[in-house]
Design an enzyme around this catalytic site. Structure first.
Site, mmCIF file in Angstrom:
data_model
loop_
_atom_site.group_PDB
_atom_site.id
_atom_site.type_symbol
_atom_site.label_atom_id
_atom_site.label_comp_id
_atom_site.label_asym_id
_atom_site.label_seq_id
_atom_site.Cartn_x
_atom_site.Cartn_y
_atom_site.Cartn_z
ATOM 1 N N ALA A 1 -14.863 -35.240 -17.653
ATOM 2 C CA ALA A 1 -15.116 -36.437 -18.465
ATOM 3 C C ALA A 1 -14.375 -36.376 -19.794
ATOM 4 C CB ALA A 1 -16.617 -36.599 -18.693
ATOM 5 N N SER B 1 -16.478 -25.906 -26.285
ATOM 6 C CA SER B 1 -17.133 -24.623 -26.480
ATOM 7 C C SER B 1 -16.912 -23.736 -25.266
ATOM 8 C CB SER B 1 -18.639 -24.805 -26.717
ATOM 9 O OG SER B 1 -19.298 -23.556 -26.742
ATOM 10 N N VAL C 1 -20.416 -22.944 -23.408
ATOM 11 C CA VAL C 1 -21.165 -23.989 -22.699
ATOM 12 C C VAL C 1 -20.523 -24.218 -21.338
ATOM 13 C CG1 VAL C 1 -21.872 -26.404 -22.711
ATOM 14 C CG2 VAL C 1 -21.859 -25.100 -24.840
ATOM 15 N N VAL D 1 -19.921 -30.280 -10.302
ATOM 16 C CA VAL D 1 -20.373 -30.455 -8.927
ATOM 17 C C VAL D 1 -19.767 -31.690 -8.280
ATOM 18 C CG1 VAL D 1 -22.360 -30.925 -7.461
ATOM 19 C CG2 VAL D 1 -22.500 -29.182 -9.221
ATOM 20 N N LYS E 1 -9.863 -39.408 0.896
ATOM 21 C CA LYS E 1 -11.191 -39.886 1.294
ATOM 22 C C LYS E 1 -11.096 -41.342 1.733
ATOM 23 C CE LYS E 1 -15.750 -40.802 -0.776
ATOM 24 N NZ LYS E 1 -16.544 -40.668 -2.023
ATOM 25 N N PRO F 1 -16.792 -48.087 4.606
ATOM 26 C CA PRO F 1 -15.342 -47.932 4.499
ATOM 27 C C PRO F 1 -14.802 -48.320 3.128
ATOM 28 C CG PRO F 1 -15.835 -50.037 5.499
ATOM 29 C CD PRO F 1 -17.170 -49.372 5.227
ATOM 30 N N LEU G 1 -21.760 -37.554 -18.564
ATOM 31 C CA LEU G 1 -23.196 -37.284 -18.433
ATOM 32 C C LEU G 1 -23.966 -37.591 -19.703
ATOM 33 C CD1 LEU G 1 -23.109 -33.913 -16.442
ATOM 34 C CD2 LEU G 1 -23.479 -36.217 -15.566
ATOM 35 N N THR H 1 -19.984 -42.082 -7.820
ATOM 36 C CA THR H 1 -19.609 -43.007 -8.886
ATOM 37 C C THR H 1 -19.475 -42.351 -10.258
ATOM 38 O OG1 THR H 1 -21.959 -43.575 -9.121
ATOM 39 C CG2 THR H 1 -20.601 -45.029 -7.761
#
Length: 504
Positions: free
Chosen positions: A18, A42, A45, A50, A81, A101, A336, A347
């Site tokens: 991100a 950092s 951290v 995932v 994909k 699809p 996040l 997404t």
């Protein structure tokens, strides 16, 4: 009014996919404006690392930056994909598995047939309405074919990617440094606000400070700036989405590399299976209200054959929801820190990308006013809520009754979004779903074909005994042969990947 001219330094707090994605998009947007973009990261951290799947929009990110697939995919063990298979979500006969699809240009020829069959099935006709039979991407996924046609195939194909999230973050960092983005290795202790409530600087563990004109919070679930400093309210999705935990672990991959993510219903959630060039990424997203972490890990290990393996499993907690303001004062939350939707439709990076890219449009116009913030925040909130609603629909339409978890999801009516209520009533009443999607102006979140694939794939039709033989003409489309002939223009996935060479 705050303008672009008042911004000379932008500090991105946090790295990972991100942080570096946001930094690259912003730096590209202001490359001729004399604005310094820096990323502070950092070393103490950890990165969640995932999410290993994407939507087709991710290709736009690389195209914008001029990064070729042959450059980044080998470094990230990335694969193509074509869509997502949902196994075991429905107990309806003939709907044990369906494929969502990524619709391609060639599907414009077959999509009308699919919709005609769905409409006929809703009227009780005994016709095939499973999306797997109508889309080229489903055929490519079934045959482990790369979704890029030969040079003589005249149609563009749509696809997403699978990738190693940790390697992707490292690759993006490398590209960012090559473009002149500054990399600062330091640990942030807290943020200091000025007299107007804006962020003035971040204080580091060694007692020093870093000042900037604008800050981008990519600090993950800790949300150091948007939450801890600015106290931005959080809107929880826990009422409608019950999962709050996940487990992740790898397994070996064979000679064939599929071009699809598989999402398999489990006792108390669902398991993902994502093919990379060197391994499968596996995981289990579940609700801790219905099972324990140990029980969930055992269930996952039994599924993927690692019950007696010493391969460690990573356990994660998820906080589902979003902030009320993604852009608050002189801070933009990305990734996040701004919110999270469980990874059912992959997404996470899509929302990260859109959050940064849409902000860049305001930045390029030089409008950073309060009114601009309001318009922007409403748009990003709509993106989050629109994707949330599509994910809720998976759970609401499930017909499993084997565990209390699945029964609770099907019965969950608490704060059901009005958007979904209208979609469900339109579908069940046999009215035109496309008209309703366009009326709500939500097609940019999920197109009409995706809604048809979900509802038809889950078997939301009249009971089998009520079917008639009416509408037989809908069965006459020779789509299977047509799609199979199209698939002859595509190569084996692993072989195609092996030919990728980084540009010199």
């Amino acid at each position: 009014m705050t303008t672009q001219d008042s911004i000379k330094k932008i500090l991105v707090v946090g790295g990972g996919s991100a942080g570096w994605m946001a930094a690259l998009l912003i730096a590209h947007s202001v490359k001729d404006k004399g604005i310094q973009v820096s990323v502070i990261e950092s070393e103490t951290v950890g990165v969640i690392g995932v999410g290993e799947g994407s939507t087709p929009v991710m290709k736009r990110f690389f195209d914008t930056l001029g990064i070729q697939e042959a450059e980044w995919m080998p470094e990230c063990n990335a694969t193509y994909k074509s869509g997502i298979a949902f196994d075991g979500w429905s107990s309806k006969p003939g709907h044990a598995s369906y494929f969502h699809p990524f619709v391609t240009m060639i599907d414009n020829l077959t999509l009308p047939s699919f919709i005609d069959n769905v409409k006929a099935r809703l009227q009780g006709a005994d016709v095939c309405a499973l999306p797997n039979k109508f889309f080229l991407s489903a055929q490519l996924a079934d045959s482990c074919l790369a979704p890029i046609g030969d040079h003589n195939f005249p149609f563009f194909t749509t696809y997403g990617y699978h990738f190693d999230a940790m390697l992707l973050g490292k690759f993006l960092r490398k590209k960012a440094l090559q473009t002149g983005i500054q990399h600062i290795k330091a640990h942030i202790d807290h943020a200091r606000l000025d007299e107007k409530g804006n962020i003035a600087a971040v204080s580091l563990a060694d007692g020093s400070e870093l000042a900037a004109d604008f800050f981008v919070d990519c600090s993950g679930f800790s949300a150091l700036l948007i939450d801890k400093a600015l106290k931005t309210p959080f809107v929880s999705y826990a009422d409608n989405l019950l999962n709050d935990s996940a487990i992740a672990m790898p397994t070996d991959i064979g000679d064939k590399i599929p071009t699809l993510t598989v999402s398999t219903a489990m006792k108390h959630g669902w398991a993902w299976k994502i093919p990379l060039q060197n391994r499968y990424g596996n995981g289990y997203v579940y609700s801790s209200a219905f099972t324990t972490a140990d029980q969930a890990e055992t269930e996952l290990r039994e599924k993927i054959g690692t019950l007696d393996s010493d391969t460690p499993a990573r356990h994660l907690k998820m906080k589902l929801g979003r902030v009320e303001k993604h852009w608050n004062k002189n801070c933009l939350a990305v990734g996040l820190s701004q919110g999270f939707l469980e990874p059912l439709e992959a997404t996470a990076l899509y929302l990260t990308q859109m959050t940064a890219a849409i902000f860049c449009l305001f930045l390029e116009k030089g409008d950073l006013s309060e009114q601009a913030q309001q318009v922007y925040n409403q748009e990003i909130n709509d993106y989050f809520d629109g994707h949330r609603n599509y994910i809720i629909a998976h759970y609401k339409t499930n017909t499993r009754t084997d565990t209390e978890y699945w029964k609770a999801n099907a019965a969950n009516l608490h704060r059901m979004p009005d958007s979904l209520k209208h979609i469900f009533s339109t579908w069940l009443e046999g009215r035109d779903l496309g008209d309703e999607i366009r009326r709500q102006n939500i097609e940019k979140y999920y197109p009409v074909a995706s809604w048809y694939a979900l509802l038809a794939g889950m078997g939301i039709f009249p009971d089998a005994e009520k079917k008639t033989t009416a509408g037989e003409q809908q069965q006459q489309y020779p789509l299977g042969d047509f799609i199979q002939r199209c698939a002859l223009n595509f190569q084996d996935h692993r072989s195609f990947l092996a030919k990728q060479k980084p540009a010199m």
